[in-house]
Design an enzyme around this catalytic site. Sequence first.
Site, PDB file in Angstrom:
ATOM      1  N   CYS A  41       0.831  -1.137   0.034  1.00 56.65           N
ATOM      2  CA  CYS A  41      -0.080   0.142   0.036  1.00 56.65           C
ATOM      3  C   CYS A  41       0.830   1.398  -0.068  1.00 56.65           C
ATOM      4  O   CYS A  41       0.886   2.073   1.046  1.00 56.65           O
ATOM      5  CB  CYS A  41      -0.992  -0.132   1.222  1.00 56.65           C
ATOM      6  SG  CYS A  41      -1.894  -1.361   1.382  1.00 56.65           S
ATOM      7  N   GLU A  42       1.672   1.335  -0.999  1.00 58.23           N
ATOM      8  CA  GLU A  42       2.466   2.681  -1.332  1.00 58.23           C
ATOM      9  C   GLU A  42       2.624   2.854  -2.706  1.00 58.23           C
ATOM     10  O   GLU A  42       2.546   2.028  -3.455  1.00 58.23           O
ATOM     11  CB  GLU A  42       3.985   2.221  -0.554  1.00 58.23           C
ATOM     12  CG  GLU A  42       4.014   2.043   0.430  1.00 58.23           C
ATOM     13  CD  GLU A  42       4.270   3.119   1.529  1.00 58.23           C
ATOM     14  OE1 GLU A  42       4.471   4.387   1.065  1.00 58.23           O
ATOM     15  OE2 GLU A  42       4.143   3.232   2.476  1.00 58.23           O
TER      16      GLU A  42
END
Length: 463
Positions: free
Chosen positions: A390-391
């Site tokens: 999640c980046e």
Amino acid sequence: MLPFISYIQGRLTIDGVGAESLAASFGTPLYVYSANAVRERFAQLQAAFAPLRPTICYAIKANSNIHLCRLLASLGAGMDVVSGGELERAWLSGVPMSNVVFAGTGKAESEILAALVGSKSPLVGTLPVTIAPPDNRGPVGWFNVESEQELERIARIAQTQGVVARCALRVNPDVDAKTHKFTTTGKHENKFGVPIERAVAIFERFRDHRSVFLRGLHCHLGSPIATPTPYVEGLRALTALMDRLETQKIPIQSLNIGGGFGVDYGNNAVEPIESFAHAINPLLADRVERGLRVIIEPGRWIIANAGVLLTRIQYIKDAGTASDANAEMTRTFAICDAGVHTLIRPALYNAHHTIWPAITTPELALNSLTPDAHISPTELLAYDVVGPICESTDFLAKARLMPKLSQGDLLAVFSAGAYGMSMASTYNDHPKPAEVMVDSQRVIRIRARQTAFSLIADELAPG
Ligand code: LLP
């Protein structure tokens, strides 16, 4: 294509074993190494620098798997370590401690103690291996010392233990290695080494010290370095310093010229190792004849192109065409099970790794790490190769041209043997990948895939 890693009729093989069968047996993401590639690279390095008869201290940080370390130890490599953990690995891999150099800017007291006397190592007793106890394993060959305070600390500990620490002073010659600013280490603004103009005073201060034998010099300019020029520039400064020290009756016995030799990543012009050696050897050959011991400490050059990362495409997501500030951009994401947590180099250094389907047609198979050398771009589509993290920095490649991809395809990320697994993390609680070594068609699992349980094991409160 690479030593022992190549396409045969459109199927990627490593030391004769198909990538797809390895992925099926061990799952993905999976790091795969060719033992024969490691052997070949090591032999090529030895041959190139043969006139200097150097001690080749493998930089464990590039890939610390104990089985790869053992393989290199069996070939005669020494080790370059930068922590107490790497020190234990070097020892467990069977390298004589006298062929270990201990570098690193922040050596803790316990690490220095372990490097000097071994038996006080904080790790001893905690290792689940049946191996002879480390008593009397002896001190490391050289401490690569990064500051005057570190030298004072080493001296104090050596004195308390009644031993002598052999030390090499790491000097910073303010030479630009012309590599990424995050991996440049020999410029004045970098934290590494002591400014070269302060070296003589430090050598004089410790000349007759009873517990410190300061007769070595060390320099590492950065990595990866694409041409010999920075080495030549650095060596000019180092040899001038050695001459000056000689006139002060401080003869240098060992010169460590660092690592950092660049490798082919498929997008870069890097000179072959023989060019580096041809430039470096003549600068030191006379001194070697007069007794100087030369040390080199490469990691990447030995292991980067002996390894490949296999990852399975989970989803293909077509994000359509967006109006970018510069141009109309079509974005198609190949969302894989490997990402920034498996291989951080693209996110951290904007590094290029060639990525290609492990199974393709013979016409679209790679025969070099530079796909466009022989494949027409009209047969290719642009993909952002991304992971599950999640980046938005979670990418392995952006706008990369590849043959049409589908869900479930296996991708190979090349040149991933160095600074791949050793920099992998468990961010987002993804277990670390498994690793296998293929040795003349024999497949050896050298690291099990991490279990979800082990991710939380250390957090379980006693009782
Ligand atoms: N010696 C010293 C003192 C070093 O700091 C390094 C790497 C080496 C030797 C080995 O360099 P090599 O021959 O492997 O290039 N993580 C980065 C590179 C940083 C390397 C740090 N020091 C990467 O992924 O490219």
